[in-house]
Write a protein that holds these residues in place. Structure first.
Motif, PDB file in Angstrom:
ATOM      1  N   GLU A   1      -6.272   8.244  -5.542  1.00 13.39           N
ATOM      2  CA  GLU A   1      -7.151   7.588  -6.501  1.00 13.39           C
ATOM      3  C   GLU A   1      -6.863   6.100  -6.668  1.00 13.39           C
ATOM      4  O   GLU A   1      -7.768   5.336  -6.987  1.00 13.39           O
ATOM      5  N   ASP A   2      -5.599   5.687  -6.487  1.00 14.86           N
ATOM      6  CA  ASP A   2      -5.238   4.299  -6.766  1.00 14.86           C
ATOM      7  C   ASP A   2      -4.969   3.467  -5.506  1.00 14.86           C
ATOM      8  O   ASP A   2      -5.381   2.312  -5.415  1.00 14.86           O
TER       9      ASP A   2
ATOM     10  N   ALA B   1      -4.487  -2.739  -5.887  1.00 11.93           N
ATOM     11  CA  ALA B   1      -4.094  -1.721  -6.870  1.00 11.93           C
ATOM     12  C   ALA B   1      -2.763  -2.084  -7.509  1.00 11.93           C
ATOM     13  O   ALA B   1      -1.918  -2.754  -6.908  1.00 11.93           O
TER      14      ALA B   1
ATOM     15  N   ARG C   1      -2.071   9.961  -7.004  1.00 14.19           N
ATOM     16  CA  ARG C   1      -2.000   8.506  -7.193  1.00 14.19           C
ATOM     17  C   ARG C   1      -2.346   7.784  -5.885  1.00 14.19           C
ATOM     18  O   ARG C   1      -3.055   6.771  -5.890  1.00 14.19           O
TER      19      ARG C   1
ATOM     20  N   TRP D   1       1.309  -2.351  -6.461  1.00 12.77           N
ATOM     21  CA  TRP D   1       2.023  -1.126  -6.121  1.00 12.77           C
ATOM     22  C   TRP D   1       2.850  -1.269  -4.840  1.00 12.77           C
ATOM     23  O   TRP D   1       3.774  -0.488  -4.601  1.00 12.77           O
TER      24      TRP D   1
END
Length: 720
Positions: free
Chosen positions: A230-231, A339, A227, A346
Motif C-alpha cells: 500500500e505504501d 512514500a 505496508r 521509507w
C-alpha cells in the motif's frame, strides 16, 4: 533358496519366467516415462532410458513450482539395483500399479515415487542386501519379522518405521504385475497385521505436523507485507521500470539497434547531462574497486545517453573526464522516493543495484498477502496465472481462479499431472486483488510468481534441470527469510520497534500460512488485518466460495484449530464447575451435562487428521460457544439466532453477536454474570445523568432493568 535367474540387461528377446499377462518388460532403450504424459516441449533425445543410471522425471511433472526430480539408482546396492529398476519402472508405467491408500487402480504421482524411493525404499533394499538377498523372491517371513526387530534396535523414528514398513507392503501388493523373481512370499507380510498393531504405537508425524506461526511474528510479517503493497509499491515499481530500461540500453544489449547521431548531437547530450548533475549537486555514477579507488561507470552513462560504450574514448568522453565532477560510490536511479515512514522517506535514494532486490521484496510481500489471506495451498498460489482475478459486481466478491493439483484425478482415479482448473474459485478480500494487480505490473511472465522478474535468455541445449518457471517452495521460503531480514535491518536503522520477531517454530515456510490463518480466524476474529478489515470478515468472504468447499482443504485446518479451542474451553469449564461455579438460564442443565460428558468422552483423545476434527465437531457435546456475557449451548433446531452454516453441517456455529434474549440455548455462568454486572455499572452511570435526553434515558433504563433481573435470577438460583 533357488529362484529363476533374472533377465540380464541387454539380453536379446528374453523375458523373465512368470511374467504376468499385460506386463510390458522394458529393454535398455525403453523410455522411462513410456506410459506417462510428458510435456509437449520435452526433447525426445533427452528423455531418460531404462539403461540410464539416473532417470529424469521432470518431463512428466507439470507443476510450475516443482523442484527438479530424478531417481539415482547408484544409491541402490548393486545386487538389487537392476531388480529395483524393473520394479520402479513398473510402478511408473504399468496401468495396474496402485497407490497404498486405496484398492483401486490409481497410479502414484511421479513426485510420490521419488519421495518414497529416497525416503524409505533405499533403506529397505540396503537391509535386504546386508542379509544376502540378491532377488526379492529370496525374502522370507522370518526375515521380515527380523527386520522389525532391527528397526527397533536401531532406534529408527516411529514415522520412519511406518514408511519403511509401507515400502515392504508396496512391494508385496504388486506381486500380480511382477515376474516370479521379483515377488515377495505369497502370504501377506507380518501375517497381515496393521502397522499400528505391529509397532504398538501411533504414527507421530500424522499428528498436527504443520506448526502455526506465532501470533506476534505473523502479525508483524503481514503488516509489513501490506505496508510494502500500500505504501512502498509505487516507488519500487517506478525504480524497477527505470532499472529495466537502463539495463536494456546498456551497450552490450544495443548492438545494431541504436540510431546514428548527427555530428555534435552526442556532445550536446553530454553537456546537458553534466549540467543536470551540477545543478542537483550530484556526483558521476561510479563504483569502488577492491583496492579502494573509485571507478567511473561508463556502461551506465552509455545507457543514460543511449550511446555506444566506446564513447568514453571520444571527445564526449573527455568532456566527462574533464568536467571536474566527483565520482560517486554508487549508481543512483532518478526515481524519487515519495512514500514516507513516520514522516521521513521509507528508503534512501534507490541505487541501480538495489532496484532488483526491492522488486523481489515487493513480489514476496504480495505472495505473503495472497497465500495467507486466501488460505490456498502453496503450490496452487505459485501456479497462479496473469488475469486470475475477477470481481462480481452483483455479489461484491473478489475471486481468484487457478489450477489445483492435489486431488486432481481422472475418471480412473489417476492423478492429472498438468492439474485442472478449480471448479470453485478462491473468494478473497480486496487487498488480495490489489496484490495480484501489483504483481501483474511487476513483470511480463504469464505466472504471478516466476523464478525471475526479468526474462532470461536460455542457451539451446542448456536448459535448467527444473522445467517449472514458477518459484519453488524452497525459493519462496528463502524469499520470505530475506524479506524478514530486510525489514529487521531497516527497523534497526530507524530505531523502530515493529520488527518481525523470530518464530519459535523455526523458519517461516509458506506451508504454515493456512494453519496460522485458521488459528487467527478462530482465536482473533476481530483482529485487524489492514485498516478496518478483520479476520472474521475474511472468513465470511472465504466461506462464500473456495474455502467453503471441503475439497479445498482450508476448512479441515480451521476444524483442527476449532477442535483445539473447544477442548481447551471444555477443560476450563469443567474446572470451574468442579470449583462450584453456578450456571443459570434455560440451557443450564444441558450445559452441565455436556461439559461432564465431553470431558469423559474426549479427554486425552489424539486426532490423526484434520478431517477427523471436522467430523468430531458435529458431536452435540462440543456445541458450547462462549460469547459476551452469555454462553450458547447450541441446539440448531431451537436456536433463535442466524446460524453460520446449515443445521446439518458439523461446522455450524451460532452468531453470538446476534444472541436473542429469549433463546432456549442460553446459559449464563458466573463469568458471564460478571460481564453483565460491568455493563450494569456503566448503564447506571448513564441513567443517573440528568442531562441525558428522555428517550435515551428510558431506553437505557429498560436495558438496565433487564440486566438486573438476569443477575437477580442467577443469584437466587445460586442460593438454592
Amino acid at each position: 533358496m533357488t529362484s529363476p535367474a533374472p533377465v540380464l540387461l541387454g539380453e536379446q528377446n528374453g523375458l523373465p519366467e512368470g511374467l504376468p499377462e499385460g506386463t510390458i518388460w522394458p529393454g535398455p532403450n525403453t523410455l522411462v516415462l513410456m506410459n506417462r504424459q510428458i510435456s509437449s516441449d520435452a526433447e525426445p533425445a533427452r528423455l531418460s532410458r531404462f539403461a540410464d543410471s539416473r532417470w529424469d522425471l521432470n518431463p512428466g511433472i507439470f507443476e510450475a513450482h516443482a523442484r527438479s526430480q530424478s531417481l539415482n539408482f547408484d544409491i541402490i546396492p548393486e545386487p538389487l539395483r537392476l531388480a529395483t529398476k524393473f520394479y520402479v519402472w513398473q510402478l511408473i508405467n504399468h496401468p495396474e500399479a496402485r497407490t497404498m491408500r486405496r484398492s483401486g487402480t490409481a497410479r502414484m504421482a511421479l513426485h510420490t515415487i521419488e519421495i518414497f524411493f529416497y525416503g524409505s525404499l533405499q533403506h529397505v533394499l540396503k537391509w535386504f542386501v546386508a542379509q544376502g538377498i540378491t532377488e526379492f523372491c529370496q525374502v522370507t517371513h522370518d526375515m521380515l519379522w527380523n527386520y522389525l526387530d532391527t528397526l527397533d534396535a536401531d532406534g529408527v523414528a516411529i514415522h520412519k518405521r511406518y514408511r519403511r514398513i509401507t515400502e515392504v507392503r508396496r512391494l508385496w501388493i504388486h506381486r500380480s504385475i511382477l515376474p516370479f523373481y521379483l515377488r515377495l512370499p505369497e502370504a501377506p507380510p507380518w501375517d497381515g497385521e496393521d502397522t499400528q498393531d505391529l509397532l504398538d504405537r501411533t504414527r507421530g508425524d500424522r499428528e498436527n505436523r504443520t506448526k502455526r506461526i506465532s501470533e506476534h511474528t505473523m502479525q508483524a510479517l503481514l503488516w509489513w507485507a501490506i505496508r510494502f503493497l500500500e505504501d512502498f509499491s509505487e516507488d519500487i515499481l517506478a525504480a524497477w521500470d527505470e532499472y529495466q530500461i537502463l539495463l536494456a540500453r546498456r551497450p552490450e544489449h544495443m548492438r545494431g539497434k541504436r540510431r546514428r547521431r548527427q555530428s555534435g548531437e552526442l556532445q550536446a547530450d553530454v553537456a546537458a547531462y553534466l549540467a543536470g548533475l551540477r545543478s542537483r549537486g550530484e556526483s558521476l555514477p561510479g563504483t569502488r574497486r577492491d583496492d579502494g579507488t573509485l571507478e567511473l561507470s561508463w556502461r551506465h552513462i552509455a545507457a543514460l545517453l543511449n550511446c555506444a560504450g566506446s564513447f568514453q574514448y571520444t571527445a564526449s568522453g573527455r568532456m566527462i573526464m574533464e568536467s571536474g565532477l566527483p565520482i560517486g560510490e554508487d549508481i543512483y536511479l532518478d526515481t524519487p522516493v515519495a512514500a514516507e515512514l513516520d514522516g521521513q522517506p521509507w528508503h534512501p535514494r534507490i541505487s541501480f543495484d538495489q532496484a532488483p532486490r526491492l522488486a523481489r521484496l515487493l513480489s514476496t510481500a504480495c505472495f505473503v498477502i495472497v497465500a495467507y489471506l486466501s488460505g490456498a495451498r502453496v503450490g496452487e498460489v505459485l501456479n497462479l496465472r496473469r488475469g486470475c482475478v475477477s470481481f462480481d459486481k452483483d455479489t461484491g466478491l473478489w475471486s481468484i481462479e487457478g489450477l489445483y493439483f492435489k486431488g486432481a484425478e481422472d475418471e480412473d482415479g489417476n492423478k492429472i499431472p498438468e492439474g485442472t482448473v478449480r471448479e470453485d474459485p478462491w473468494v478473497v478480500i480486496e487487498i488480495v486483488s490489489r496484490a495480484v494487480a501489483v504483481l501483474e505490473r511487476l513483470h511480463e511472465s504469464h505466472l504471478l510468481f516466476p523464478n525471475w522478474l526479468k526474462p532470461i535468455k536460455r542457451t539451446p541445449g542448456k536448459e535448467p534441470k527444473r522445467r517449472g518457471e514458477a518459484r519453488s517452495d524452497r525459493l519462496i521460503a528463502e524469499d520470505v527469510a530475506k524479506f524478514v531480514a530486510w525489514v529487521n535491518e531497516r527497523c534497526q536503522q530507524l530505531a523502530r520497534k515493529d520488527h518481525i520477531p523470530a518464530d519459535a517454530g523455526g523458519a517461516i515456510a509458506a506451508s504454515r500460512f493456512r494453519r496460522t490463518l485458521a488459528w487467527f480466524i478462530r482465536r482473533k476474529p476481530r483482529g485487524l488485518i489492514a485498516a478496518s478489515i478483520q479476520y472474521g470478515h475474511a472468513y465470511s468472504q472465504m466461506l462464500q466460495g473456495y474455502a467453503g468447499s471441503y475439497e479445498a482443504g482450508f476448512l479441515d485446518d480451521y476444524a483442527f484449530e476449532d477442535w483445539l479451542f473447544r477442548m481447551e474451553g471444555i477443560d476450563e469449564d469443567e474446572r470451574r464447575l468442579l470449583a462450584g461455579e453456578h450456571v443459570s438460564g434455560p440451557a443450564a442443565d444441558a450445559y452441565r451435562y455436556r461439559i461432564q460428558a465431553a470431558s469423559r468422552e474426549f479427554a486425552g483423545r489424539v486426532l490423526t487428521s484434520e478431517r477427523q476434527a471436522r467430523d468430531m465437531l458435529g458431536n452435540p457435546l462440543l456445541q458450547i460457544h462462549h460469547g459476551e456475557g452469555m454462553t450458547c449451548v447450541l441446539n440448531p433446531a431451537v436456536a433463535a439466532c442466524q446460524l453460520r452454516g446449515s443445521a446439518d453441517d458439523p461446522m455450524v456455529t451460532p452468531d453470538t453477536d446476534d444472541c436473542r434474549p429469549r433463546c432456549q440455548c442460553l446459559a449464563r455462568t458466573d463469568r458471564d454474570i460478571q460481564v453483565i454486572q460491568d455493563h450494569v455499572d456503566e448503564l447506571a452511570e448513564i441513567v443517573k445523568d440528568p442531562l441525558a435526553p428522555p428517550i435515551r434515558h428510558a431506553r437505557e433504563q429498560r436495558e438496565l432493568d433487564r440486566l438486573r433481573a438476569i443477575i437477580e435470577d442467577h443469584q437466587c438460583g445460586a442460593q438454592e
